[in-house]
Design an enzyme around this catalytic site. Structure first.
Site, PDB file in Angstrom:
ATOM      1  CD  GLU A  78       0.571   4.875  13.295  1.00  0.00           C
ATOM      2  OE1 GLU A  78       0.801   5.601  14.268  1.00  0.00           O
ATOM      3  OE2 GLU A  78       0.855   3.665  13.270  1.00  0.00           O
ATOM      4  CD  GLU A  79       4.846   2.204   5.384  1.00  0.00           C
ATOM      5  OE1 GLU A  79       5.699   2.001   4.506  1.00  0.00           O
ATOM      6  OE2 GLU A  79       4.206   1.282   5.947  1.00  0.00           O
ATOM      7  N   GLY A  80       1.672   6.095   5.397  1.00  0.00           N
ATOM      8  CA  GLY A  80       1.372   6.972   4.274  1.00  0.00           C
ATOM      9  C   GLY A  80       1.223   8.424   4.681  1.00  0.00           C
TER      10      GLY A  80
END
Length: 518
Positions: free
Chosen positions: A215-217
């Site tokens: 998700e972060e990326g």
């Protein structure tokens, strides 16, 4: 004639109402007479084409032309009705708190939701240290540490909008490394504090949680390409930029590879199918936990401590005192004192690292390459490092497409005078120069304001820059001649994953407006 409506859908709806009004007015005069006489200069009812209306104001349902409102109230009501029904609320706010490994940051976004995709109008940003993970078992203290950031949100979001302004807290690598038990208590305390002490609705489910590396990326990729105008815009599908993010505890890579006709991406956790606007994107993404900047430092220092344990320079378990070791990742005459080094065995040693007599940048690069575990078994070729599959950037990502490197990539290069665009080879040259030491610094950096102070006050630059070159070149296989772009903002908006994570919250799918108490 000045445009009447924001778009053709408004025009169609309002025109239908106008015609109905005129039809009713005409019918009230009575049936037409065959011998009807028209008096010269008599007032003839105007058709819609005869009426000049100024554009609708930015506020939905507001007509700028007061004369039209006075003389043709039904027409004005029709215009206002159409705009109000289509977009009853222009501005919405979203609060996103990034609980990172080194500190917490708040992003408060203001959107115009009458456009598609929503337009980011403004952003309020603030940050503080330390991060939530530094509170360890003090979960209440961790929750209360966010109060200064929430005060910023209280001052920025209008009172009438607060009860319908969602807030989410997303923790990243630092809290993951703390362990499930401690991190769960901290997150629970944070949610409890937000729900009891603030007017903002807390996003349900994973609204206060440790964010998955995927998700972060991907959210960072969305943010970058949204701000660049590569996604969400009308028209043909555009090439997208690759995103490389370097935090304290992890590093992320996300890009949209293009394959020859007979090839496609290998299935696996790295594959991420995304729909944004009217377009579909198949992304490669991976979060390398333990390969953020600070974890990279620890890995290099761990190699030095492990070697000292093997050579008998340090006795195993003798971690009650401070030891001295030489490090090739320090320039000559530079020391790094009181460094806490945690081994894979979880033993922690306190070390005073001493710089060598002669520059040892090449030996440092050897260490930063070594920790990438490039020789690990690759079960699904091609691989980047540590045995992780990754499509070749050379083969599947055109050289004309942009590569953006963020966070610590920016923070460690910009203070030393690097521009916002440079080749990987130029970054390699910078690392080599920094590792040479003070004599070289004085000749190279004397004309760059503040750079000498940065180098003299922070002993980690040689190691950090060497690690970045290793990560990008040896790890991700980016050619040295490839151009890289960096920055903290695009279009004056903060770069990172937060905006990408906030866009879905404009739809109240997993939060509800808070009921205001009397």
């Amino acid at each position: 004639m000045a445009p009447i409506f924001r778009n053709y859908r408004f025009a169609i709806g309002a025109f239908a109402v106008i015609m109905l009004i005129l039809l009713i007015k005409t019918s009230s005069i009575g049936p037409p007479s065959i011998a009807r006489t028209v008096t010269p200069n008599a007032s003839i009812p105007k058709t819609p084409e005869d009426i000049s209306i100024l554009p609708v104001n930015d506020e939905p349902g507001y007509l700028q032309d007061s004369k039209t409102e006075q003389n043709y109230p039904e027409l004005a009501d029709a215009v206002k009705s159409q705009t109000s029904q289509t977009c009853s609320e222009e501005h919405k706010y979203v609060i996103m708190i990034d609980a990172g490994s080194t500190g917490s940051r708040v992003h408060i976004y203001k959107f115009d939701v009458c456009t598609s995709p929503p337009t980011l109008l403004d952003e309020k940003f603030d940050m503080l240290e330390p991060g939530l993970s530094s509170f360890d078992t003090d979960s209440v203290g961790a929750a209360n540490s966010l109060d200064p950031l929430l005060k910023v949100a209280m001052n920025y979001v209008p009172i009438k909008a607060r009860s319908c302004t969602p807030v989410a807290v997303k923790a990243t690598a630092g809290l993951r490394l703390l362990g499930d038990a401690k991190s769960s208590k901290i997150l629970s305390a944070v949610r409890d504090h937000l729900e009891k002490d603030y007017p903002f609705p807390v996003v349900e489910g994973d609204g206060v949680s440790i964010m998955g590396g995927d998700e972060e990326g991907v959210f960072a990729w969305i943010t970058t390409n949204y701000l660049l105008g590569n996604i969400g815009a009308n028209g043909p599908k555009l090439p997208t930029a690759a995103v490389f993010d370097l935090g304290g505890g992890s590093t992320q890579i996300v890009f949209e590879p293009t394959f020859p006709i007979n090839e496609k991406m290998v299935d696996g956790e790295h594959k991420f199918d995304l729909k944004f606007g009217d377009e579909n994107y198949t992304l490669y993404q991976f979060s390398h936990l333990g390969y953020g900047l600070k974890e990279g430092r620890n890995k290099v220092n761990s190699v030095l401590v492990e070697n000292a344990l093997k050579d008998g320079k340090i006795l195993k378990g003798d971690n009650t005192k401070t030891h001295q070791l030489s490090s090739p990742c320090l320039p000559p005459k530079v020391n790094a004192t009181n460094e806490k080094v945690t081994l894979e065995s979880k033993e922690t040693y306190t070390i005073d690292f001493i710089g060598p007599d002669e520059p040892s940048g090449a030996q440092c690069r050897f260490l930063t390459d070594e920790i990438l575990n490039k020789d690990a078994q690759c079960q699904s070729p091609p691989c980047s490092f540590n045995g992780v599959h990754q499509p070749s950037l050379v083969r599947t990502f055109k050289e004309s497409n942009d590569i953006y490197i963020f966070s610590y990539f920016y923070d460690r290069t910009r203070p030393l005078g690097m521009p916002l665009s440079f080749t990987l080879n130029e970054l390699n040259d910078l690392a080599r120069i920094v590792c040479k030491g003070e004599e070289t610094w004085n000749s190279v950096f004397s004309g760059i304001a503040g750079s000498l102070d940065e180098l003299e006050s922070d002993s980690h630059f040689c190691l950090d820059l060497s690690f970045q070159v290793s990560l990008l070149h040896t790890g991700y296989d980016i050619p040295l001649q490839r151009e890289l772009r960096t920055g903290k903002k695009i279009a004056n908006k903060e770069i990172g994953w937060c905006l990408g994570a906030s866009l879905p919250l404009l739809k109240a799918d997993n939060w509800k407006c808070k009921i205001q108490s009397a």
